[in-house]
Structure formats: structure tokens, C-alpha cells
Design a protein around this motif. Structure first.
Motif, PDB file in Angstrom:
ATOM      1  N   PHE A   1      48.738 125.610 117.354  1.00 48.60           N
ATOM      2  CA  PHE A   1      48.977 124.404 116.552  1.00 48.60           C
ATOM      3  C   PHE A   1      48.449 124.624 115.135  1.00 48.60           C
ATOM      4  CE2 PHE A   1      48.042 122.856 120.933  1.00 48.60           C
ATOM      5  CZ  PHE A   1      49.313 122.387 121.269  1.00 48.60           C
ATOM      6  N   PRO A   2      49.135 125.399 114.323  1.00 51.02           N
ATOM      7  CA  PRO A   2      48.605 125.744 112.996  1.00 51.02           C
ATOM      8  C   PRO A   2      48.371 124.539 112.078  1.00 51.02           C
ATOM      9  CG  PRO A   2      50.895 126.470 113.253  1.00 51.02           C
ATOM     10  CD  PRO A   2      50.427 126.058 114.606  1.00 51.02           C
ATOM     11  N   LYS A   3      49.045 123.422 112.326  1.00 56.32           N
ATOM     12  CA  LYS A   3      48.876 122.242 111.473  1.00 56.32           C
ATOM     13  C   LYS A   3      47.797 121.281 111.996  1.00 56.32           C
ATOM     14  CE  LYS A   3      53.591 122.291 109.677  1.00 56.32           C
ATOM     15  NZ  LYS A   3      54.858 121.523 109.513  1.00 56.32           N
ATOM     16  N   LEU A   4      47.239 121.577 113.155  1.00 58.28           N
ATOM     17  CA  LEU A   4      46.223 120.707 113.734  1.00 58.28           C
ATOM     18  C   LEU A   4      44.916 120.802 112.952  1.00 58.28           C
ATOM     19  CD1 LEU A   4      45.268 118.877 116.130  1.00 58.28           C
ATOM     20  CD2 LEU A   4      44.628 120.994 117.319  1.00 58.28           C
ATOM     21  N   ARG A   5      44.336 119.652 112.618  1.00 56.43           N
ATOM     22  CA  ARG A   5      43.029 119.622 111.949  1.00 56.43           C
ATOM     23  C   ARG A   5      41.942 119.650 113.032  1.00 56.43           C
ATOM     24  NH1 ARG A   5      45.703 115.377 109.099  1.00 56.43           N
ATOM     25  NH2 ARG A   5      44.356 113.841 110.105  1.00 56.43           N
ATOM     26  N   VAL A   6      41.152 120.725 113.026  1.00 57.25           N
ATOM     27  CA  VAL A   6      40.132 120.926 114.055  1.00 57.25           C
ATOM     28  C   VAL A   6      38.764 121.086 113.400  1.00 57.25           C
ATOM     29  CG1 VAL A   6      39.407 122.301 116.048  1.00 57.25           C
ATOM     30  CG2 VAL A   6      41.833 122.155 115.457  1.00 57.25           C
ATOM     31  N   GLU A   7      37.767 120.379 113.931  1.00 53.65           N
ATOM     32  CA  GLU A   7      36.378 120.543 113.496  1.00 53.65           C
ATOM     33  C   GLU A   7      35.533 120.771 114.747  1.00 53.65           C
ATOM     34  OE1 GLU A   7      34.881 117.395 110.948  1.00 53.65           O
ATOM     35  OE2 GLU A   7      36.926 116.902 110.308  1.00 53.65           O
ATOM     36  N   THR A   8      35.247 122.018 115.080  1.00 56.54           N
ATOM     37  CA  THR A   8      34.436 122.284 116.265  1.00 56.54           C
ATOM     38  C   THR A   8      32.996 121.820 116.028  1.00 56.54           C
ATOM     39  OG1 THR A   8      33.929 124.532 115.538  1.00 56.54           O
ATOM     40  CG2 THR A   8      35.841 124.246 116.971  1.00 56.54           C
ATOM     41  N   GLN A   9      32.375 121.344 117.117  1.00 56.34           N
ATOM     42  CA  GLN A   9      31.006 120.813 117.041  1.00 56.34           C
ATOM     43  C   GLN A   9      30.202 121.422 118.184  1.00 56.34           C
ATOM     44  OE1 GLN A   9      30.176 118.327 114.647  1.00 56.34           O
ATOM     45  NE2 GLN A   9      32.275 118.427 113.843  1.00 56.34           N
ATOM     46  N   GLN A  10      29.298 122.353 117.864  1.00 57.36           N
ATOM     47  CA  GLN A  10      28.504 123.016 118.894  1.00 57.36           C
ATOM     48  C   GLN A  10      27.160 122.314 119.042  1.00 57.36           C
ATOM     49  OE1 GLN A  10      25.586 125.345 118.750  1.00 57.36           O
ATOM     50  NE2 GLN A  10      25.748 125.561 120.968  1.00 57.36           N
ATOM     51  N   GLY A  11      26.826 121.932 120.283  1.00 60.05           N
ATOM     52  CA  GLY A  11      25.519 121.325 120.499  1.00 60.05           C
ATOM     53  C   GLY A  11      25.546 120.255 121.579  1.00 60.05           C
ATOM     54  N   ASP A  12      24.459 119.520 121.653  1.00 58.35           N
ATOM     55  CA  ASP A  12      24.288 118.429 122.601  1.00 58.35           C
ATOM     56  C   ASP A  12      25.236 117.284 122.240  1.00 58.35           C
ATOM     57  OD1 ASP A  12      22.546 115.611 122.741  1.00 58.35           O
ATOM     58  OD2 ASP A  12      22.461 116.787 124.573  1.00 58.35           O
ATOM     59  N   TYR A  13      25.880 116.714 123.243  1.00 59.33           N
ATOM     60  CA  TYR A  13      26.874 115.666 122.997  1.00 59.33           C
ATOM     61  C   TYR A  13      26.335 114.545 122.112  1.00 59.33           C
ATOM     62  CZ  TYR A  13      29.386 117.633 127.056  1.00 59.33           C
ATOM     63  OH  TYR A  13      30.041 118.461 127.935  1.00 59.33           O
ATOM     64  N   PHE A  14      25.173 114.025 122.479  1.00 61.14           N
ATOM     65  CA  PHE A  14      24.702 112.808 121.820  1.00 61.14           C
ATOM     66  C   PHE A  14      24.171 113.073 120.420  1.00 61.14           C
ATOM     67  CE2 PHE A  14      24.317 111.911 126.412  1.00 61.14           C
ATOM     68  CZ  PHE A  14      25.323 110.983 126.481  1.00 61.14           C
ATOM     69  N   SER A  15      23.588 114.230 120.222  1.00 56.21           N
ATOM     70  CA  SER A  15      23.169 114.586 118.867  1.00 56.21           C
ATOM     71  C   SER A  15      24.377 114.646 117.950  1.00 56.21           C
ATOM     72  CB  SER A  15      22.445 115.939 118.867  1.00 56.21           C
ATOM     73  OG  SER A  15      21.276 115.880 119.643  1.00 56.21           O
ATOM     74  N   VAL A  16      25.452 115.277 118.448  1.00 58.43           N
ATOM     75  CA  VAL A  16      26.673 115.380 117.646  1.00 58.43           C
ATOM     76  C   VAL A  16      27.300 114.004 117.450  1.00 58.43           C
ATOM     77  CG1 VAL A  16      29.006 116.334 117.540  1.00 58.43           C
ATOM     78  CG2 VAL A  16      27.113 117.758 118.359  1.00 58.43           C
ATOM     79  N   LEU A  17      27.380 113.224 118.522  1.00 58.51           N
ATOM     80  CA  LEU A  17      28.027 111.910 118.426  1.00 58.51           C
ATOM     81  C   LEU A  17      27.290 110.966 117.485  1.00 58.51           C
ATOM     82  CD1 LEU A  17      29.109 111.282 122.126  1.00 58.51           C
ATOM     83  CD2 LEU A  17      30.619 111.499 120.153  1.00 58.51           C
ATOM     84  N   GLN A  18      25.973 111.006 117.513  1.00 57.54           N
ATOM     85  CA  GLN A  18      25.224 110.147 116.582  1.00 57.54           C
ATOM     86  C   GLN A  18      25.534 110.524 115.143  1.00 57.54           C
ATOM     87  OE1 GLN A  18      23.572 107.404 116.964  1.00 57.54           O
ATOM     88  NE2 GLN A  18      23.590 107.350 119.195  1.00 57.54           N
ATOM     89  N   GLY A  19      25.728 111.822 114.903  1.00 54.02           N
ATOM     90  CA  GLY A  19      26.086 112.261 113.555  1.00 54.02           C
ATOM     91  C   GLY A  19      27.482 111.839 113.149  1.00 54.02           C
ATOM     92  N   LEU A  20      28.323 111.543 114.138  1.00 53.88           N
ATOM     93  CA  LEU A  20      29.703 111.130 113.860  1.00 53.88           C
ATOM     94  C   LEU A  20      29.871 109.615 113.844  1.00 53.88           C
ATOM     95  CD1 LEU A  20      31.575 113.621 116.243  1.00 53.88           C
ATOM     96  CD2 LEU A  20      31.243 113.864 113.771  1.00 53.88           C
TER      97      LEU A  20
END
Length: 315
Positions: A122-141
């Protein structure tokens, strides 16, 4: 050295009833073996949920209640190789929805492989990978302006005991804003004849997956497990609705951990609790949603009613 891994092993193997946390299955080797598990004929979960995504992706998208002109974040917890999600991504792109795909995974290897695969497919797909603990990442989002649609597939919630699952969903609820959605894939309660082979397959892939954790402790913690003297065992009853897996010591033996400077004795026949896999119905899920603002707005089943994708909304 992974200090958290070290301390969790020390804690789990110091108990009278020994246990190890199942999240440590997933090193580079474990990731590869789990892909094999998902493709086993006995492992109905993959095919059942894949069927829902293949046959009912339009209904899933309708239940998300997003406008094509509204940019939203599609966030996946524990994305793995993205096999099921790709069908949904393809449908969203074909229908010209505006969204960013944010896969979150504890495994950096899985994310790198997924990103490379998605860029090609999917070359047109906008992807932002997020490595780490779910909740740490989610709070940042949380403070991003876009509506969040969170995917938690594969009945991963079932690896938690009911109290832990409730705490998990409470934290997830806290990381969501009103109007955000959660697609929650859950394995349904069903007879032992269907469930048990998925956790004790004829080819021994699940056994290899579980026993890899002993190899990992040998590699990373300087342990001296004789893996040949341990075996895999699984148990399930429909009445309880929980599949359980164990590693069993086949002999009276002692294992030394160099990184911990600790000896651990295992009696012949002694179990190490490795993993649970809770199965659900509407009543079990309703109890686990207690103290959250999440409500079920839709439920999609595969053709054999083995698996359900619940769609929940944050009130």
C-alpha cells in the motif's frame, strides 16, 4: 540486558506456584513461531477472524461511523504481521477514507517487517509505527485532534485474567476521548473438542513456541535449562471457558540463572504456568466492561460463530 525480563523471571520462578509472563514468548524467534501458529489448521481463531474481515469489512467500516472527509487515526494494538488488518486497510483506501494507520507493538522486529510489507503493498498508506507499551503510546496520542479507532484483535484480551482485563479496558477507556471507537476481537466459549487442539496441535508448533521461552532464558539470562527435560501441556473445559498452558518439568532438577545468581528447583511433574486464553460470551464481556464508559454498538460473527468482533464506543 532486559532488566524487566530479569526481574519478572526472578519474581515468577520464586513463587511456590511458579509462573512466567506470556509476553516474553515474543522475541525474534517467538515472533516467527507465532506466525506458524496462526497458520496451523487447528488454530481456528485466525481463519475465523480473517473471515469476518474478509466478508464483513464494509459492515465494520459502517459501524465506525466516520465520514469519508473526516481524517481519523486507525490504531492497532499488537499489530503483528497485519494479515487481517490489511483487508480493512484495502477497503478503507478503496473507499477513499482519510486516515493514518498507527500500529503499536512491543516487538520492534514485527513493526519493521510490517512497515516494509505495507510500503510495498500500500504505497499510498500513511503509516506511523509506534514501538512500546500500549498505554504509554496511547497517552501520547490522546491529545491528537483526530478521532481514534482502536483495533485489539486476535482475542489478545483473553491472555488476561478477568480482573486484569477489566483494568486493561479501564486504562484503554481513559486513553480514549468521547466518540472514539474500539474494535475488540474475542474468541467465544465453545466445546473442548474445538478449543484444546488450538493450544496443543499435532505438529507440536505450540509446544515449540512455549519451550522457546526456556531457550530465551538460556540465551539472555545465562540459565542452563535442559529443554529436553521439560514438556508443554494444555488444558480447557467449556464450563470454565479458559484455556491454560503449562511447561512441565519431566524430572527432579535444578536450573541455575547466571544473570540472577539464583538456583531454581523443579520437582518432577511440577508446572510452570505460562498462559491463559479466556473465551467469551456477551455476559462475560459485560462484566469485564464494568467501570468503563465503553458500550457495545455492534457485534460481527464468522459463519460458524466461533469468534466475534465487538465494536464499542466511548461515551
Amino acid at each position: 540486558m532486559n532488566q524487566e525480563f530479569l526481574e519478572d523471571v526472578r519474581e515468577g520462578l520464586s513463587q511456590e506456584k511458579k509462573y512466567l509472563k506470556s509476553k516474553y514468548f515474543y522475541d525474534a524467534i517467538g515472533d516467527q513461531i507465532f506466525v506458524e501458529i496462526m497458520n496451523m489448521p487447528e488454530y481456528y481463531l485466525t481463519d475465523a477472524e480473517h473471515e469476518i474481515f474478509e466478508e464483513k469489512s464494509d459492515k465494520i467500516i459502517d459501524a465506525f461511523a466516520v465520514d469519508r472527509a473526516e481524517t481519523f487515526d486507525l490504531i492497532e494494538l499488537g499489530s503483528g504481521d497485519g494479515t487481517k488488518t490489511k483487508r480493512l486497510l484495502a477497503e478503507l483506501l478503496q473507499l477513499a477514507y482519510s486516515f493514518d494507520y498507527l500500529p503499536i507493538d512491543i516487538s520492534e522486529t514485527s513493526l519493521k517487517n510490517l512497515l516494509a510489507d505495507l510500503r510495498q503493498e500500500f504505497p499510498k498508506l500513511r503509516v506511523e509505527t509506534q514501538q512500546g507499551d500500549y498505554f504509554s503510546v496511547l497517552q501520547g496520542l490522546k491529545n491528537r485532534d483526530a478521532k481514534k479507532i482502536i483495533l485489539f484483535l486476535g482475542s489478545n484480551l483473553g491472555n488476561m485474567r478477568d480482573r486484569e482485563a477489566n483494568e486493561f479496558l479501564c486504562k484503554l477507556d481513559d486513553a480514549m476521548n468521547p466518540g472514539d471507537m474500539l474494535l475488540l476481537g474475542l474468541d467465544l466459549i465453545k466445546p473442548q473438542s474445538i478449543v484444546l487442539p488450538a493450544y496443543d496441535d499435532a505438529a507440536g508448533i505450540t509446544a515449540r513456541f512455549n519451550l522457546n521461552l526456556l531457550h530465551r532464558m538460556n540465551r539472555e539470562l545465562g540459565a542452563d535449562f535442559n529443554v529436553e527435560q521439560f514438556s508443554h501441556r494444555a488444558a480447557y473445559t467449556e464450563e470454565e471457558g479458559i484455556a491454560r498452558s503449562f511447561i512441565v518439568s519431566e524430572a527432579d532438577q535444578t536450573v541455575y540463572f547466571k544473570a540472577l545468581d539464583m538456583q531454581v528447583h523443579f520437582a518432577a511433574g511440577e508446572n510452570i504456568d505460562m498462559e491463559i486464553s479466556r473465551k467469551y460470551n456477551d455476559e462475560v464481556l459485560a462484566k469485564i466492561l464494568d467501570q468503563t464508559d465503553l458500550t457495545i454498538v455492534h457485534k460481527l460473527l464468522d459463519s460458524q460463530a466461533l469468534f466475534a468482533d465487538y465494536i464499542l464506543a466511548k461515551g
